[in-house]
Scaffold this active site. Structure first.
Site, mmCIF file in Angstrom:
data_model
loop_
_atom_site.group_PDB
_atom_site.id
_atom_site.type_symbol
_atom_site.label_atom_id
_atom_site.label_comp_id
_atom_site.label_asym_id
_atom_site.label_seq_id
_atom_site.Cartn_x
_atom_site.Cartn_y
_atom_site.Cartn_z
ATOM 1 N N PRO A 113 0.815 -1.310 0.299
ATOM 2 C CA PRO A 113 0.078 -0.012 -0.177
ATOM 3 C C PRO A 113 0.979 1.369 -0.059
ATOM 4 O O PRO A 113 1.739 1.549 0.916
ATOM 5 C CB PRO A 113 -0.814 -0.073 1.284
ATOM 6 N N GLU A 114 0.616 1.549 -1.176
ATOM 7 C CA GLU A 114 2.034 3.117 -0.944
ATOM 8 C C GLU A 114 0.591 3.900 -0.668
ATOM 9 O O GLU A 114 -0.344 4.357 0.206
ATOM 10 C CB GLU A 114 1.778 4.020 -2.894
ATOM 11 N N HIS A 158 -6.881 -14.467 7.301
ATOM 12 C CA HIS A 158 -5.125 -13.433 7.559
ATOM 13 C C HIS A 158 -6.492 -12.297 7.911
ATOM 14 O O HIS A 158 -5.664 -11.579 8.159
ATOM 15 C CB HIS A 158 -5.134 -12.794 5.935
ATOM 16 N N ARG A 161 0.736 -10.812 5.475
ATOM 17 C CA ARG A 161 2.201 -11.034 5.301
ATOM 18 C C ARG A 161 2.494 -10.562 6.952
ATOM 19 O O ARG A 161 3.764 -10.783 7.540
ATOM 20 C CB ARG A 161 3.309 -10.706 4.519
#
Ligand SMILES: [Zn+2]
Length: 269
Positions: A2-3, A90, A108
């Site tokens: 994510p930017e 997740h 992750r």
């Protein structure tokens, strides 16, 4: 990953739903994120979220007497789901409100959920962050001043979050193309006019990505549950060998600081 645009899209997506609402409960199914979720986060029940702010790629949930700091890491996303939505493998943390759950999914587990009761800008993770590009703090004169003492080339300079935050690899290449500046130019050699054009190009590029719902990102899911990312039509990014959209020359790919840079040798000087 994510930017800044994805984080801003997330902020805008969730704020209307959580601002002014009280956290009824916090459920942590997996505390082992980048850092272990601290006990203070579990103790958030009963607090009202007053605002959802952003600094760089950090989301800050203002709870009055402190801030919940959220970072989405490599693969995290925040979504609003119904109270009875069954968590997936997740889905590590839920902030439960009366009618909805704000759910953190992070396959992750490089994301972070931390609490600070001091001013968030003084937190060790935020203290060294550079200028916020979408505010008035970034303009030509500021960028010119920041670049004067630098020994870096302008592309890696832009990606150094201690100078300017949130200009990721795609946005650095695209902004430099729009400003007509070669990525290997020494930052300190940029003229005042170069810096004014570049500051404007950075804002334009980031705002366009925010409008498009953030640039492409496999794991990003918009806060309404819809895949919200659309790769914008890039000027140069990931277009090696293809014709420049302005002059027709072949777009060139080089590597700077282990990151791919794309540019047009004719349009960028
Ligand atoms: Zn060109």
């Amino acid at each position: 990953m994510p930017e800044l645009p994805e984080v801003e899209v997330t902020r805008r997506g969730i704020e209307p739903h959580v601002r002014g609402r009280t956290i009824a409960a916090v459920t942590v199914r997996e505390p082992r994120l980048r850092w272990r979720v601290p006990a203070a986060v579990l103790a958030l029940a009963g607090r009202e979220v007053r605002a959802v702010k952003r600094r760089g790629k950090y989301l800050l949930l203002d709870c009055g007497d402190g801030h919940l700091i959220v970072h989405l890491g490599m693969s995290g996303s925040l979504r609003l789901v119904a109270p009875d939505a069954v968590p997936g493998k997740h889905d590590h943390v839920d902030l439960c409100f009366d009618r909805q759950i704000l759910r953190l999914r992070d396959p992750r587990r490089f994301g972070a959920l931390l609490w600070t009761d001091g001013p968030p800008e003084a937190h060790p993770l935020l203290r060294h962050l550079g200028v916020e590009p979408l505010t008035r703090a970034l303009d030509g004169p500021r960028l010119h001043a920041l670049t004067r003492a630098s020994g870096m080339q302008i592309k890696p300079f832009l990606m150094d979050g201690r100078r300017v935050v949130g200009v990721g690899n795609i946005y650095a290449s695209e902004s430099l193309f729009l400003a007509g500046i070669a990525p290997r130019k020494q930052a300190r050699r940029l003229s005042a006019q170069n810096c004014a054009r570049l500051a404007a190009a950075i804002k334009l590029t980031l705002r366009a990505a925010i409008r498009a719902g953030g640039s492409s990102l496999r794991d990003f899911v918009g806060s309404d549950g819809v895949h919200g990312c659309f790769q914008r039509r890039a000027w140069v990014y990931d277009r090696a060998g293809q014709a420049c959209r302005k002059c027709g020359n072949a777009i060139r790919r080089i590597v700077q600081g282990q990151r791919a840079t794309y540019y047009c040798t004719a349009c960028q000087r």
